[in-house]
Design a protein around this motif. Structure first.
Motif, PDB file in Angstrom:
ATOM      1  N   ALA A 206      66.477  62.990  32.408  1.00  0.00           N
ATOM      2  CA  ALA A 206      65.932  63.480  31.138  1.00  0.00           C
ATOM      3  C   ALA A 206      66.655  64.741  30.669  1.00  0.00           C
ATOM      4  CB  ALA A 206      64.442  63.758  31.273  1.00  0.00           C
ATOM      5  N   ALA A 207      66.777  64.858  29.339  1.00  0.00           N
ATOM      6  CA  ALA A 207      67.348  66.053  28.703  1.00  0.00           C
ATOM      7  C   ALA A 207      66.310  66.553  27.712  1.00  0.00           C
ATOM      8  CB  ALA A 207      68.660  65.715  28.009  1.00  0.00           C
ATOM      9  N   MET A 208      65.353  67.316  28.227  1.00  0.00           N
ATOM     10  CA  MET A 208      64.205  67.712  27.423  1.00  0.00           C
ATOM     11  C   MET A 208      64.508  68.974  26.621  1.00  0.00           C
ATOM     12  SD  MET A 208      61.241  66.589  30.089  1.00  0.00           S
ATOM     13  CE  MET A 208      62.278  67.017  31.474  1.00  0.00           C
ATOM     14  N   ARG A 209      64.094  68.956  25.357  1.00  0.00           N
ATOM     15  CA  ARG A 209      64.502  70.019  24.449  1.00  0.00           C
ATOM     16  C   ARG A 209      63.346  70.844  23.910  1.00  0.00           C
ATOM     17  NH1 ARG A 209      65.611  71.553  19.233  1.00  0.00           N
ATOM     18  NH2 ARG A 209      67.682  72.458  18.862  1.00  0.00           N
ATOM     19  N   HIS A 210      62.332  70.217  23.333  1.00  0.00           N
ATOM     20  CA  HIS A 210      61.301  70.959  22.598  1.00  0.00           C
ATOM     21  C   HIS A 210      59.916  70.477  22.995  1.00  0.00           C
ATOM     22  CE1 HIS A 210      59.597  72.416  18.489  1.00  0.00           C
ATOM     23  NE2 HIS A 210      59.595  73.389  19.373  1.00  0.00           N
ATOM     24  N   ILE A 211      58.954  71.395  22.954  1.00  0.00           N
ATOM     25  CA  ILE A 211      57.574  71.064  23.314  1.00  0.00           C
ATOM     26  C   ILE A 211      56.615  71.642  22.284  1.00  0.00           C
ATOM     27  CG2 ILE A 211      57.521  73.083  24.859  1.00  0.00           C
ATOM     28  CD1 ILE A 211      55.413  71.612  26.544  1.00  0.00           C
ATOM     29  N   VAL A 212      55.603  70.855  21.905  1.00  0.00           N
ATOM     30  CA  VAL A 212      54.473  71.340  21.112  1.00  0.00           C
ATOM     31  C   VAL A 212      53.200  70.878  21.815  1.00  0.00           C
ATOM     32  CG1 VAL A 212      55.706  71.372  18.908  1.00  0.00           C
ATOM     33  CG2 VAL A 212      54.484  69.301  19.606  1.00  0.00           C
ATOM     34  N   VAL A 213      52.099  71.580  21.539  1.00  0.00           N
ATOM     35  CA  VAL A 213      50.837  71.320  22.237  1.00  0.00           C
ATOM     36  C   VAL A 213      49.732  71.103  21.211  1.00  0.00           C
ATOM     37  CG1 VAL A 213      49.110  72.295  23.819  1.00  0.00           C
ATOM     38  CG2 VAL A 213      51.552  72.604  24.288  1.00  0.00           C
ATOM     39  N   SER A 214      48.824  70.170  21.501  1.00  0.00           N
ATOM     40  CA  SER A 214      47.692  69.885  20.618  1.00  0.00           C
ATOM     41  C   SER A 214      46.774  71.099  20.540  1.00  0.00           C
ATOM     42  CB  SER A 214      46.918  68.663  21.124  1.00  0.00           C
ATOM     43  OG  SER A 214      46.425  68.897  22.443  1.00  0.00           O
ATOM     44  N   SER A 215      45.965  71.173  19.480  1.00  0.00           N
ATOM     45  CA  SER A 215      45.126  72.348  19.261  1.00  0.00           C
ATOM     46  C   SER A 215      44.074  72.537  20.349  1.00  0.00           C
ATOM     47  CB  SER A 215      44.440  72.251  17.895  1.00  0.00           C
ATOM     48  OG  SER A 215      43.602  71.118  17.838  1.00  0.00           O
ATOM     49  N   ASP A 216      43.661  71.450  21.005  1.00  0.00           N
ATOM     50  CA  ASP A 216      42.682  71.582  22.084  1.00  0.00           C
ATOM     51  C   ASP A 216      43.329  71.909  23.425  1.00  0.00           C
ATOM     52  OD1 ASP A 216      43.841  69.163  22.858  1.00  0.00           O
ATOM     53  OD2 ASP A 216      42.069  67.949  22.424  1.00  0.00           O
ATOM     54  N   GLY A 217      44.659  71.984  23.451  1.00  0.00           N
ATOM     55  CA  GLY A 217      45.360  72.351  24.669  1.00  0.00           C
ATOM     56  C   GLY A 217      45.372  71.294  25.756  1.00  0.00           C
ATOM     57  N   LYS A 218      45.025  70.061  25.392  1.00  0.00           N
ATOM     58  CA  LYS A 218      44.945  69.009  26.401  1.00  0.00           C
ATOM     59  C   LYS A 218      46.240  68.221  26.564  1.00  0.00           C
ATOM     60  CE  LYS A 218      39.960  68.266  26.034  1.00  0.00           C
ATOM     61  NZ  LYS A 218      38.882  67.273  25.736  1.00  0.00           N
ATOM     62  N   GLU A 219      47.003  68.105  25.481  1.00  0.00           N
ATOM     63  CA  GLU A 219      48.209  67.274  25.519  1.00  0.00           C
ATOM     64  C   GLU A 219      49.410  68.015  24.959  1.00  0.00           C
ATOM     65  OE1 GLU A 219      46.343  62.811  24.999  1.00  0.00           O
ATOM     66  OE2 GLU A 219      46.492  64.103  23.240  1.00  0.00           O
ATOM     67  N   ALA A 220      50.575  67.720  25.532  1.00  0.00           N
ATOM     68  CA  ALA A 220      51.833  68.253  25.023  1.00  0.00           C
ATOM     69  C   ALA A 220      52.731  67.090  24.627  1.00  0.00           C
ATOM     70  CB  ALA A 220      52.523  69.111  26.080  1.00  0.00           C
ATOM     71  N   TYR A 221      53.626  67.359  23.690  1.00  0.00           N
ATOM     72  CA  TYR A 221      54.590  66.361  23.233  1.00  0.00           C
ATOM     73  C   TYR A 221      55.981  66.954  23.414  1.00  0.00           C
ATOM     74  CZ  TYR A 221      50.317  64.546  21.237  1.00  0.00           C
ATOM     75  OH  TYR A 221      49.023  64.086  21.080  1.00  0.00           O
ATOM     76  N   ILE A 222      56.885  66.161  23.994  1.00  0.00           N
ATOM     77  CA  ILE A 222      58.188  66.664  24.429  1.00  0.00           C
ATOM     78  C   ILE A 222      59.285  65.724  23.959  1.00  0.00           C
ATOM     79  CG2 ILE A 222      59.635  67.111  26.468  1.00  0.00           C
ATOM     80  CD1 ILE A 222      56.977  67.818  27.945  1.00  0.00           C
ATOM     81  N   SER A 223      60.359  66.292  23.413  1.00  0.00           N
ATOM     82  CA  SER A 223      61.514  65.467  23.030  1.00  0.00           C
ATOM     83  C   SER A 223      62.488  65.377  24.195  1.00  0.00           C
ATOM     84  CB  SER A 223      62.208  66.049  21.798  1.00  0.00           C
ATOM     85  OG  SER A 223      62.593  67.397  21.998  1.00  0.00           O
ATOM     86  N   ASP A 224      62.960  64.162  24.451  1.00  0.00           N
ATOM     87  CA  ASP A 224      63.912  63.873  25.532  1.00  0.00           C
ATOM     88  C   ASP A 224      65.141  63.234  24.898  1.00  0.00           C
ATOM     89  OD1 ASP A 224      65.391  62.895  27.657  1.00  0.00           O
ATOM     90  OD2 ASP A 224      63.752  61.750  28.555  1.00  0.00           O
ATOM     91  N   MET A 225      66.227  64.004  24.808  1.00  0.00           N
ATOM     92  CA  MET A 225      67.416  63.524  24.106  1.00  0.00           C
ATOM     93  C   MET A 225      68.117  62.393  24.854  1.00  0.00           C
ATOM     94  SD  MET A 225      68.901  67.119  22.569  1.00  0.00           S
ATOM     95  CE  MET A 225      70.381  66.352  21.889  1.00  0.00           C
ATOM     96  N   PHE A 226      68.157  62.451  26.173  1.00  0.00           N
ATOM     97  CA  PHE A 226      68.893  61.428  26.931  1.00  0.00           C
ATOM     98  C   PHE A 226      68.255  60.050  26.768  1.00  0.00           C
ATOM     99  CE2 PHE A 226      69.821  58.808  30.623  1.00  0.00           C
ATOM    100  CZ  PHE A 226      71.196  58.932  30.731  1.00  0.00           C
ATOM    101  N   HIS A 227      66.957  59.988  26.896  1.00  0.00           N
ATOM    102  CA  HIS A 227      66.260  58.699  26.821  1.00  0.00           C
ATOM    103  C   HIS A 227      65.860  58.318  25.392  1.00  0.00           C
ATOM    104  CE1 HIS A 227      66.060  58.270  31.165  1.00  0.00           C
ATOM    105  NE2 HIS A 227      65.569  59.497  31.268  1.00  0.00           N
ATOM    106  N   ARG A 228      66.254  59.159  24.417  1.00  0.00           N
ATOM    107  CA  ARG A 228      65.908  58.913  23.016  1.00  0.00           C
ATOM    108  C   ARG A 228      64.402  58.706  22.862  1.00  0.00           C
ATOM    109  NH1 ARG A 228      67.478  54.657  20.248  1.00  0.00           N
ATOM    110  NH2 ARG A 228      67.635  53.268  22.008  1.00  0.00           N
ATOM    111  N   SER A 229      63.631  59.593  23.477  1.00  0.00           N
ATOM    112  CA  SER A 229      62.185  59.395  23.551  1.00  0.00           C
ATOM    113  C   SER A 229      61.415  60.663  23.192  1.00  0.00           C
ATOM    114  CB  SER A 229      61.777  58.969  24.970  1.00  0.00           C
ATOM    115  OG  SER A 229      62.377  57.743  25.328  1.00  0.00           O
ATOM    116  N   VAL A 230      60.162  60.447  22.795  1.00  0.00           N
ATOM    117  CA  VAL A 230      59.178  61.525  22.709  1.00  0.00           C
ATOM    118  C   VAL A 230      58.074  61.190  23.705  1.00  0.00           C
ATOM    119  CG1 VAL A 230      57.489  62.707  21.264  1.00  0.00           C
ATOM    120  CG2 VAL A 230      59.714  62.067  20.315  1.00  0.00           C
ATOM    121  N   LEU A 231      57.742  62.140  24.563  1.00  0.00           N
ATOM    122  CA  LEU A 231      56.794  61.933  25.648  1.00  0.00           C
ATOM    123  C   LEU A 231      55.471  62.605  25.339  1.00  0.00           C
ATOM    124  CD1 LEU A 231      59.219  62.979  28.555  1.00  0.00           C
ATOM    125  CD2 LEU A 231      59.031  60.726  27.485  1.00  0.00           C
ATOM    126  N   LYS A 232      54.385  61.985  25.761  1.00  0.00           N
ATOM    127  CA  LYS A 232      53.065  62.616  25.709  1.00  0.00           C
ATOM    128  C   LYS A 232      52.690  63.018  27.129  1.00  0.00           C
ATOM    129  CE  LYS A 232      49.564  60.969  23.185  1.00  0.00           C
ATOM    130  NZ  LYS A 232      48.352  60.178  22.776  1.00  0.00           N
TER     131      LYS A 232
END
Length: 332
Positions: A206-232
């Protein structure tokens, strides 16, 4: 009366779940290699740190043009990567990779205040914890994160991370910080008081670049450049629960209405050199975070990189890195 209330609630729920509609306002010139874009707290300006130019541009949303260029100390060394507003301090920071410094300005006004040495190499992303009154800066080449006392500007400690740390996010009222490893495939959580690693998750290649978090602090979302994916990422269990394949080289993410993920995708690398123009223009995707489905595609220019949604939810902007342009859209 009860029936009326139920109808109103149903209408509100339907409205809240409606997909965002975007319409292009225009594409505008800026300095060379706009690495990031961010709206000012009052949404009057878009700030563009320039990787291959001598500072950062101030774009007026009302006038639809770059109003001025700010030249920090040692501006000729270029390398301006990321910015951060701290409204409660009336402050704006910009990082400069080539000097390992972050420069502070007042906002409003953009009057220079000071430069802070991170004691790291190739400093990129900046985060802030109001509870700890602490800045964090990821250092790409020295493979660490600098934790800095805001008032004194002194480095409190440096945390060793996986290779090429980039995205950062404070958790637990500043007691913890997440660091993404771009070249090490690691999502790591550390205690800020001690630097001790609390949690770690490895994603092969994985080549992870950026992270944001939901307002309730329960989930994060991450961009992965190598796998062309966004992860929860489920933050409590520290495990990936869902992912979605997107276009080539997903970069910056922003969360709109706590549901819709806007993701800039640079496009495929140039086969000769990834730093050159892409053979195909990039795009911005909109993902429904409830099921991680792609619901919309917005064509971009060459290498859409920085991305931001205004705090009032009225505008989307992103940078076309190789075109030296910023694109502005209305959200409805």
């Amino acid at each position: 009366m009860k029936r009326f209330i139920l109808i109103v609630l149903a209408f509100c729920a339907s409205f809240a779940s409606a997909q965002p509609s975007v319409s292009k306002t225009g594409v505008y010139s800026c300095g060379k290699q706009p690495k990031q874009v961010l709206f000012s707290p009052d949404n009057k300006y878009i700030i563009l740190p320039l990787l291959d130019d001598n500072g950062f541009d101030i774009f007026s949303v009302e006038d639809k043009k770059v109003e001025r260029r700010i030249n920090p100390p040692e501006a000729s060394k270029t390398g301006f990567a990321e910015g951060l507003f701290i409204p409660e301090k009336n402050a704006f920071f910009v990082s400069q990779m080539t000097t390992g410094k972050i420069h502070e300005y007042s906002y409003p006004g953009f009057v220079y205040r000071r430069s802070i040495n991170t004691d790291g190499t190739w400093s990129k992303f900046i985060a802030y914890s109001p509870e700890k009154n602490m800045l964090a800066v990821s250092n790409w080449v020295s493979n660490d994160v600098s934790l800095i006392d805001y008032d004194s500007g002194k480095v409190l400690r440096k945390i060793s991370t996986g290779k090429a740390p980039r995205g950062l996010y404070f958790l637990n009222k500043g007691a913890s910080i997440i660091s993404l490893s771009f070249e090490g495939g690691l999502i790591e959580q550390f205690a800020t008081d001690t630097g001790k690693k609390e949690k770690s998750l490895y994603v092969k290649d994985a080549a992870m670049r950026h992270i944001v978090v939901s307002s309730d602090g329960k989930e994060a979302y991450i961009s992965d450049m190598f796998h062309r994916s966004v992860l929860k990422l489920d933050l409590a269990g520290f495990k990936i629960t869902q992912s979605v394949k997107v276009f080539n080289n997903p970069n910056t993410i922003d969360l709109y209405q706590d549901r819709w993920l806007f993701v800039s995708c640079r496009g495929p690398n140039n086969p000769q050199d990834y730093t050159k123009r892409s053979p195909v223009n990039g795009k911005v995707l909109v993902i429904d975070s409830t099921d991680m489905s792609i619901v919309k595609e917005i064509p971009g220019g060459n290498q859409p990189t920085g991305l931001d949604v205004s705090s009032d939810g009225r505008f989307l902007c992103f940078s076309d890195f190789q075109d030296a342009k910023v694109e502005l859209f209305k959200i409805e």
